[in-house]
Write a protein that holds these residues in place. Structure first.
Motif, PDB file in Angstrom:
ATOM      1  N   ASP A   1       0.855  -1.185   0.000  1.00 61.08           N
ATOM      2  CA  ASP A   1       0.000   0.000   0.000  1.00 61.08           C
ATOM      3  C   ASP A   1       0.892   1.235   0.000  1.00 61.08           C
ATOM      4  O   ASP A   1       1.855   1.316   0.764  1.00 61.08           O
ATOM      5  CB  ASP A   1      -0.908  -0.007   1.228  1.00 61.08           C
TER       6      ASP A   1
ATOM      7  N   CYS B   1      -6.487  -1.448   4.048  1.00 60.96           N
ATOM      8  CA  CYS B   1      -7.222  -2.118   5.113  1.00 60.96           C
ATOM      9  C   CYS B   1      -7.062  -1.358   6.431  1.00 60.96           C
ATOM     10  O   CYS B   1      -6.072  -0.663   6.661  1.00 60.96           O
ATOM     11  CB  CYS B   1      -6.784  -3.578   5.248  1.00 60.96           C
TER      12      CYS B   1
ATOM     13  N   CYS C   1      -3.211  -1.614   7.501  1.00 64.39           N
ATOM     14  CA  CYS C   1      -2.463  -0.621   6.717  1.00 64.39           C
ATOM     15  C   CYS C   1      -2.676   0.804   7.214  1.00 64.39           C
ATOM     16  O   CYS C   1      -1.747   1.616   7.182  1.00 64.39           O
ATOM     17  CB  CYS C   1      -2.863  -0.708   5.249  1.00 64.39           C
TER      18      CYS C   1
ATOM     19  N   CYS D   1       1.455  -4.522   3.564  1.00 61.87           N
ATOM     20  CA  CYS D   1       0.117  -4.883   4.071  1.00 61.87           C
ATOM     21  C   CYS D   1       0.117  -6.126   4.974  1.00 61.87           C
ATOM     22  O   CYS D   1       0.589  -7.187   4.590  1.00 61.87           O
ATOM     23  CB  CYS D   1      -0.834  -5.095   2.899  1.00 61.87           C
ATOM     24  N   PRO D   2      -0.432  -5.975   6.200  1.00 61.78           N
ATOM     25  CA  PRO D   2      -0.479  -7.095   7.154  1.00 61.78           C
ATOM     26  C   PRO D   2      -1.713  -7.988   7.014  1.00 61.78           C
ATOM     27  O   PRO D   2      -1.876  -8.916   7.817  1.00 61.78           O
ATOM     28  CB  PRO D   2      -0.528  -6.388   8.516  1.00 61.78           C
ATOM     29  N   GLN D   3      -2.556  -7.721   6.021  1.00 63.14           N
ATOM     30  CA  GLN D   3      -3.849  -8.411   5.925  1.00 63.14           C
ATOM     31  C   GLN D   3      -3.685  -9.942   5.833  1.00 63.14           C
ATOM     32  O   GLN D   3      -2.905 -10.440   5.019  1.00 63.14           O
ATOM     33  CB  GLN D   3      -4.595  -7.910   4.683  1.00 63.14           C
TER      34      GLN D   3
END
Ligand SMILES: [Zn+2]
Length: 209
Positions: free
Chosen positions: A46, A105, A124, A188-190
């Motif tokens: 991101d 996110c 994010c 991004c940690p999603q």
């Protein structure tokens, strides 16, 4: 130093690895190229950018999409600011296209989409806030972002999908700055949808001139 191994010409300014789930902030001067490498594949990066001289000028997904008449970012795409000026150009990419409509996110969107048990998961928006805080920016400075390496197809009826990525280990995107920029990244940690293959991984940031 000539960075031949990466195929980037010119003096190497910076070469850093951003750990999985982490934020990153860097200054890219006019004419320099930022290369982002998806080290392990299918990792959404991101991305926001602000004019270094005056961060009231920042990336505009709407202006970029309207000017190029296409929703995807590809080689040759010119990334415009909210003042309609060219901030950067995608000079090379080994991934066919990148997203700029899927957004970032957040803990709030995670709880809506995936349930309250995801409230404590890092997201994010928190990364962006952390990276932006260095320059004194806050939530009102968050705008629609770019998602490098993320696959958000738009169906014929206009429906969006966040589906399996089209990136792969070692693929990259090169972004040449057309003005002095502050680039802000959330790696991004999603983990609740396939945007990171359910497995967040590190990415590499290289700046060359
Ligand atoms: Zn995210």
């Amino acid at each position: 130093m000539i960075q031949d191994a990466l195929g980037l010409r010119g003096r190497l300014i910076l070469d850093e690895t951003v750990p999985a789930r982490a934020p990153w902030r860097g200054v890219v001067r006019k004419g320099q190229t930022l290369r982002i490498v998806d080290l392990e594949g299918n990792q959404a990066v991101d991305f926001l950018m602000y004019a270094a001289d005056d961060d009231a000028e920042r990336y505009s997904a709407q202006d970029t999409i309207a000017a190029q008449g296409n929703i995807f970012l590809r080689e040759g795409s010119i990334l415009l600011s909210n003042e309609g000026r060219a901030m950067a150009t995608i000079t090379d990419t080994s991934v066919a296209y990148h997203d700029t409509i899927g957004g970032a996110c957040s803990c709030e969107s995670n709880t809506l989409r995936y349930g309250h048990h995801t409230k404590s998961q890092h997201a994010c928006v928190e990364n962006f806030l952390q990276a932006n805080a260095v320059d004194g920016r806050g939530k009102r400075d968050m705008v629609s972002n770019i998602n490098w390496f993320m696959n958000v197809p738009v169906e014929a009826d206009g429906a969006l999908g966040i589906v399996d990525g089209i990136s792969a280990p070692g693929l990259h995107v090169d972004i040449r700055a057309e003005m002095d920029l502050v680039a802000v990244v959330s790696n991004c940690p999603q983990i609740n949808n396939p945007c990171n293959g359910f497995n967040p991984t590190p990415v590499r940031m290289v700046i060359a001139e």
